[in-house]
Design an enzyme around this catalytic site. Structure first.
Site, short mmCIF file in Angstrom:
data_model
loop_
_atom_site.label_atom_id
_atom_site.label_comp_id
_atom_site.label_asym_id
_atom_site.label_seq_id
_atom_site.Cartn_x
_atom_site.Cartn_y
_atom_site.Cartn_z
N GLU A 188 0.83 -1.22 0.00
CA GLU A 188 0.00 0.00 0.00
C GLU A 188 0.86 1.27 0.00
OE1 GLU A 188 -3.80 0.11 1.88
OE2 GLU A 188 -3.96 -2.06 1.76
N1 COS Z 1 -6.13 12.28 -3.74
C1 COS Z 1 -6.72 12.73 -4.88
N2 COS Z 1 -6.00 13.10 -5.97
C2 COS Z 1 -4.67 13.03 -5.88
C3 COS Z 1 -4.01 12.58 -4.72
C4 COS Z 1 -4.81 12.22 -3.62
N3 COS Z 1 -4.24 11.79 -2.48
N4 COS Z 1 -2.67 12.60 -4.92
C5 COS Z 1 -2.50 13.06 -6.17
N5 COS Z 1 -3.70 13.32 -6.74
C6 COS Z 1 -3.95 13.86 -8.07
C7 COS Z 1 -3.22 15.19 -8.23
O1 COS Z 1 -4.03 16.26 -7.80
C8 COS Z 1 -2.95 15.24 -9.72
O2 COS Z 1 -4.12 15.67 -10.38
P1 COS Z 1 -4.03 16.61 -11.72
O3 COS Z 1 -3.07 15.92 -12.67
O4 COS Z 1 -5.42 16.66 -12.21
O5 COS Z 1 -3.48 17.93 -11.26
C9 COS Z 1 -2.76 13.77 -10.10
O6 COS Z 1 -3.38 13.00 -9.05
C10 COS Z 1 -1.32 13.39 -10.23
O7 COS Z 1 -0.68 13.71 -9.01
P2 COS Z 1 0.90 13.73 -8.87
O8 COS Z 1 1.46 14.54 -10.00
O9 COS Z 1 1.21 14.12 -7.48
O10 COS Z 1 1.25 12.21 -9.15
P3 COS Z 1 2.66 11.46 -9.05
O11 COS Z 1 2.81 10.60 -10.25
O12 COS Z 1 3.75 12.43 -8.75
O13 COS Z 1 2.45 10.43 -7.85
C11 COS Z 1 2.35 9.55 -5.64
C12 COS Z 1 2.11 10.74 -6.59
C13 COS Z 1 3.84 9.23 -5.49
C14 COS Z 1 1.78 10.01 -4.32
C15 COS Z 1 1.60 8.31 -6.16
O14 COS Z 1 2.15 7.85 -7.35
C16 COS Z 1 1.55 7.18 -5.17
O15 COS Z 1 0.82 7.22 -4.20
N6 COS Z 1 2.34 6.10 -5.43
C17 COS Z 1 2.30 4.90 -4.60
C18 COS Z 1 1.27 3.98 -5.11
C19 COS Z 1 1.02 2.87 -4.14
O16 COS Z 1 0.72 3.09 -2.97
N7 COS Z 1 1.14 1.65 -4.61
C20 COS Z 1 0.97 0.52 -3.78
C21 COS Z 1 0.17 -0.48 -4.44
S1 COS Z 1 -1.49 -0.27 -4.28
S2 COS Z 1 -1.91 -1.48 -2.82
#
Ligand code: COS
Length: 387
Positions: A372
């Site tokens: 996660e």
């Molecule tokens: N809730 C709602 N929207 C979100 C958000 C959140 N918590 N975090 C980001 N977003 C939205 C942003 O607002 C952005 O929207 P717009 O493009 O419309 O402006 C979009 O998503 C992309 O956000 P961002 O540019 O921050 O994305 P990144 O690729 O930089 O990734 C992280 C952000 C690293 C936080 C994300 O890729 C992540 O959580 N990775 C881990 C995934 C994970 O947990 N995997 C485990 C397997 S699943 S069990």
């Protein structure tokens, strides 16, 4: 039952909730704990524990009453996952995975989808899986390749996922796929509820893991899998946000699991140290052991406070939740790892053998730092709030 939380991130449990927790505690001691070593040894999904949870309304914990759930809120769910994970993390993840896989529907699903799926999930009659990660898109889900092509009446999915909890035992796979290659990933991914018996869907292989062995992890494969329009979750193109908003909440379940593992290991080591004699006295009178036990108990208590605070924020839909759930997951899982390593050390040679549960707890704890969202990703999430 009403939810547990008061205001301003404070929390308390009412009598009804304490009673429910006591029922869970007793069930864990009598039915789950005696199975934990065997589940780890055989690596088989514990169908009996699934039935037990269904009978005791445990699967209902993440759900509102109108969908057949207990309606008891986030804190109660965390308490239950913690309590179960003290004895058996593989069983704890069963509840966390039901929360994770139902959240996209609870947060973004149509009324029709909610009516069809949530009562079945709350009753534990169907299990869910959350299929986001791919072999080359784990921490960076925006680079996923699984695709969804629009056809009349629905979508056709092709691709493969990886490291998916509940593979093979889930009935519904919440699948994220690129539905529009011409826009930014955050606008081009769609979430689908894919039936496990859909034509063209299969689980390719199950992983042989270090720990959490009773929880099957595998690689779903999609070959021209048709998903009807009514099984799209949220709007087409909204899938990345569905996934992120889900993880903001579901990470609390992993933090709860980590707190449970840490407390289970601390309790076991403390009891052992009371009985084990060295140099003519119980080893819990030796300062070297006392300091370890004191730190284990203190760090676990601190992790729990952060978790409960974050859970109460979830109940109040606090906009700061994402940061706090990331901090709770990060801190609790690092504590679980440190504490279980120390528990093994307190038991010495006995800590390293399977006759005692602490080596299993240590192996199980490791995964809480990874799934996660790795703890490095949690640090990214937290750091971005400071930038
Ligand atoms: N809730 C709602 N929207 C979100 C958000 C959140 N918590 N975090 C980001 N977003 C939205 C942003 O607002 C952005 O929207 P717009 O493009 O419309 O402006 C979009 O998503 C992309 O956000 P961002 O540019 O921050 O994305 P990144 O690729 O930089 O990734 C992280 C952000 C690293 C936080 C994300 O890729 C992540 O959580 N990775 C881990 C995934 C994970 O947990 N995997 C485990 C397997 S699943 S069990």
């Amino acid at each position: 039952m009403t939810t547990a939380t008061t205001t301003e991130g404070q929390y308390s449990l009412n009598q009804e909730q304490r009673d429910f927790l006591e029922v869970i505690r007793q069930m864990v001691v009598e039915k789950v704990a005696p199975r934990a070593a065997e589940i780890d040894e055989t690596g088989e999904f514990p169908e009996d524990i699934r039935q037990l949870f269904a009978e005791h309304d445990i699967f209902g914990l993440p759900f509102e009453q109108k969908y057949g759930g207990t309606g008891t809120g986030e804190l109660m769910l965390c308490l239950a996952i913690e309590e179960i994970s003290k004895a058996c993390a593989s069983s704890g993840v069963m509840l966390a995975a039901q929360d994770l896989s139902s959240l996209p529907i609870r947060l973004y699903g149509s009324d029709d989808l909610k009516d069809r799926l949530l009562p079945e999930m709350a009753a534990g009659r169907i299990l869910g899986a959350f299929a986001l990660s791919e072999p080359e898109a784990g921490s960076d889900p925006g680079s996923m390749r699984t695709s969804a092509k629009k056809v009349e009446g629905g979508w056709v999915l092709n691709g493969a996922k990886n490291w998916i909890t509940n593979s093979g035992v889930a009935d519904i796979y919440i699948t994220f796929a690129v539905s529009d290659h011409d826009v930014k990933f955050s606008q081009g991914i769609t979430a689908f509820a894919v039936r496990g018996d859909a034509e063209g869907f299969r689980i390719d292989s199950l992983e042989k893991k270090m720990g959490m062995k009773g929880s099957p992890t595998g690689s779903p494969v999609y070959e021209d899998v048709f998903v009807p329009d009514e099984d799209v979750i949220g709007e087409p193109g909204e899938g990345f946000k569905v996934a992120m908003a889900t993880l903001d909440r579901s990470r609390l379940g992993i933090a709860a699991q980590a707190v449970g593992i840490a407390q289970g290991a601390t309790d076991f080591a403390a009891n052992y140290a009371k009985e084990r004699i060295a140099f003519g006295k119980p080893i819990n009178r030796l300062q070297g052991i006392q300091f370890k036990l004191a730190d284990m108990e203190t760090h676990t208590a601190a992790a729990r406070e952060l978790l409960y605070r974050a859970a109460s924020m979830a109940e109040q839909d606090d906009p700061g939740l994402g940061k706090f759930s990331a901090m709770a997951k990060l801190f609790a899982s690092d504590v679980a790892m440190d504490v279980t390593v120390e528990a093994v050390q307190v038991l010495g040679g006995f800590g390293y053998v399977k006759e005692y549960p602490v080596e299993r707890m240590m192996r199980d704890a490791k995964l809480t730092q990874i799934y996660e969202g790795t703890n490095e990703i949690q640090r990214v999430v937290v750091a971005r709030t400071l930038a």
